[in-house]
Design a protein around this motif. Structure first.
Motif: not given
Ligand SMILES: Nc1ncnc2c1ncn2[C@@H]1O[C@H](COP(=O)(O)OP(=O)(O)OP(=O)(O)O)[C@@H](O)[C@H]1O
Ligand SMILES: [Mg+2]
Length: 234
Positions: A133-134, A137-138
């Motif tokens: 997910s975003g 990823q972060q």
């Protein structure tokens, strides 16, 4: 003790275009700087200039004993710059674990330590970057910068576009990395309150110049000033 980072009269941009005009600031070892400003004021350009991804037209950047100006991006990483770009560059075709081990260098931050801080990543060790997910990823992008064991961590809008619960998790991790572990950092953020509460120092950019510089707590205590610096109307 000399500052870890010293930026003097920096002019930088893209090709012939100058975006940053005469930016000067410094950061002590172990301190965190919140870099604020409206959209398009040069925050990313500043971070990218430290990382070596823009054209420096003038001024100086010193990190520890190193003059960064003449160093290529990979040499700046070796000199201690840990960069998490706004677009979260991770290797999408590698697994979470490969992303971390591919770049790890000796030091206190190793993949196991990253997994301890981000249990979500530990659960997804074998997942490819494309399967995250975003928010994950972060977290991985932050983890990748940490395992480089940098002297200065650069986070460009680490909370951008993330769900509130993920924002909380990342803020907790950023607080731990900076306040408890004492890693020096520059954090760009559009939602200033949360970052000002963590940071020691605040710098506000407008049209490529520094329009405010001071203690983060002092700015946090002045919402009126903050709003006017950021162009927010009440
Ligand atoms: N690759 C590029 N080439 C030319 N100009 C650019 C490039 N990237 C950014 N700029 C210009 O530089 C200025 C500052 O952009 P920058 O991305 O540093 O702003 P920012 O403060 O990070 O904004 P945001 O909050 O939207 O991320 C803008 O006018 C932008 O159009
Ligand atoms: Mg930006």
């Amino acid at each position: 003790m000399a500052d870890l980072l010293d930026v003097r009269q920096l002019r930088a941009g893209y090709g012939e275009a100058v975006v940053l005009q005469d930016v000067s600031l410094s950061l002590a070892e172990g301190h965190t700087l919140a870099l604020l400003g409206r959209n398009g004021t040069g925050k990313t350009t500043f971070i990218n200039t430290l990382a070596g991804a823009t054209r420096q037209h003038g001024g100086r950047i010193r990190l520890g004993d190193a003059e960064l100006h003449r160093l290529a991006p990979h040499e700046r990483a070796a000199a201690g710059i840990g960069w998490v770009p706004q677009e979260r560059n991770i290797f999408k075709s590698l697994t979470v674990h490969e992303n971390l081990t591919a770049v790890a260098r000796p030091g206190r931050w190793q993949p196991a330590r990253v997994y301890e801080m981000f249990p979500r990543l530990a659960e997804r060790k074998g997942n490819l970057g494309t399967q995250l997910s975003g928010g994950e990823q972060q977290m991985l992008a932050v983890g990748r910068a940490l395992v480089l064991n940098p002297r200065l961590l650069l986070l460009d809008e680490p909370l951008e576009g993330l769900a509130p619960i993920i924002v909380e998790e990342l803020l907790k991790a950023i607080r731990r990395i900076t306040r408890e572990e004492g890693l020096s950092a520059i954090i760009v953020e559009q939602h200033p309150q949360a970052i000002l509460a963590i940071a020691d120092q605040a710098v506000v950019l407008d049209r490529g110049t520094v329009v405010h510089q001071g203690a983060a707590a002092a700015l946090l205590a002045r919402p009126d000033l903050l709003d006017s610096l950021l162009g927010v109307s009440r």
